[in-house]
Enzyme design. Sequence first.
Site, short mmCIF file in Angstrom:
data_model
loop_
_atom_site.label_atom_id
_atom_site.label_comp_id
_atom_site.label_asym_id
_atom_site.label_seq_id
_atom_site.Cartn_x
_atom_site.Cartn_y
_atom_site.Cartn_z
N VAL A 87 0.86 -1.18 0.00
CA VAL A 87 0.00 0.00 0.00
C VAL A 87 0.89 1.22 0.00
O VAL A 87 2.04 1.17 0.43
CB VAL A 87 -0.97 0.04 1.22
CG1 VAL A 87 -2.02 -1.05 1.11
CG2 VAL A 87 -0.23 -0.06 2.52
N SER A 88 0.36 2.34 -0.49
CA SER A 88 1.12 3.58 -0.56
C SER A 88 1.30 4.20 0.81
O SER A 88 0.50 3.96 1.73
CB SER A 88 0.41 4.58 -1.47
OG SER A 88 0.36 4.08 -2.77
N THR A 89 2.31 5.01 0.92
CA THR A 89 2.60 5.67 2.19
C THR A 89 1.68 6.85 2.44
O THR A 89 1.43 7.21 3.57
CB THR A 89 4.06 6.17 2.23
OG1 THR A 89 4.27 7.00 1.09
CG2 THR A 89 5.02 5.01 2.20
#
Length: 187
Positions: A8-10
């Site tokens: 998942v993206s930060t």
Amino acid sequence: MMLGYARVSTSDDQSTTAQVRALREAGCERVFEETASGGRWDRPELQRLLDHLRPGDTLVTWKLDRLSRSLRDALTVMERVEAAGAGFRSLTEAIDTSTPGGRMMMHMVAAFAEFERGLIRERTSAGLRQARAEGRVGGRRRKLDARQRAEIVESVVSGRRTAADMARLYGVSQATVSRVVADARSG
């Protein structure tokens, strides 16, 4: 062995839970989870997974863009997968690199993922330019207004109060008070 990779993206408050569930249901015996930008190459869990691949293994992702948002990086990953004698499979796009059609599809989807990343970058830059043109600046608002900053400078420079006293008074750190005083002295 089927090895899963969930990312998942930060920037978003996301969870890998749904990806991990799909990967386990697809038969992955081990899943490597990560919170990192897909545009970066220095992702420790991805590197660990790639180092773990053996001949006959399959790297499985929920979606190709979870692996990479850059065509070049996706191709680099695919080269490492192939060099290990392993395969790649994407659950969402139904890509399986053990077939010529799957390899072609992987290249096409990776190109679209890179295109999407470019569009996001373009829209972000345009939004920031527009905000600047309207006089808005990014970042957190200052805790101290001009009057408070002037009072801090006057109190600390005159010796009437210490930096620690002013920090407690305004609910800021001593470092903030020191910066305010240093800025006033230099400017």
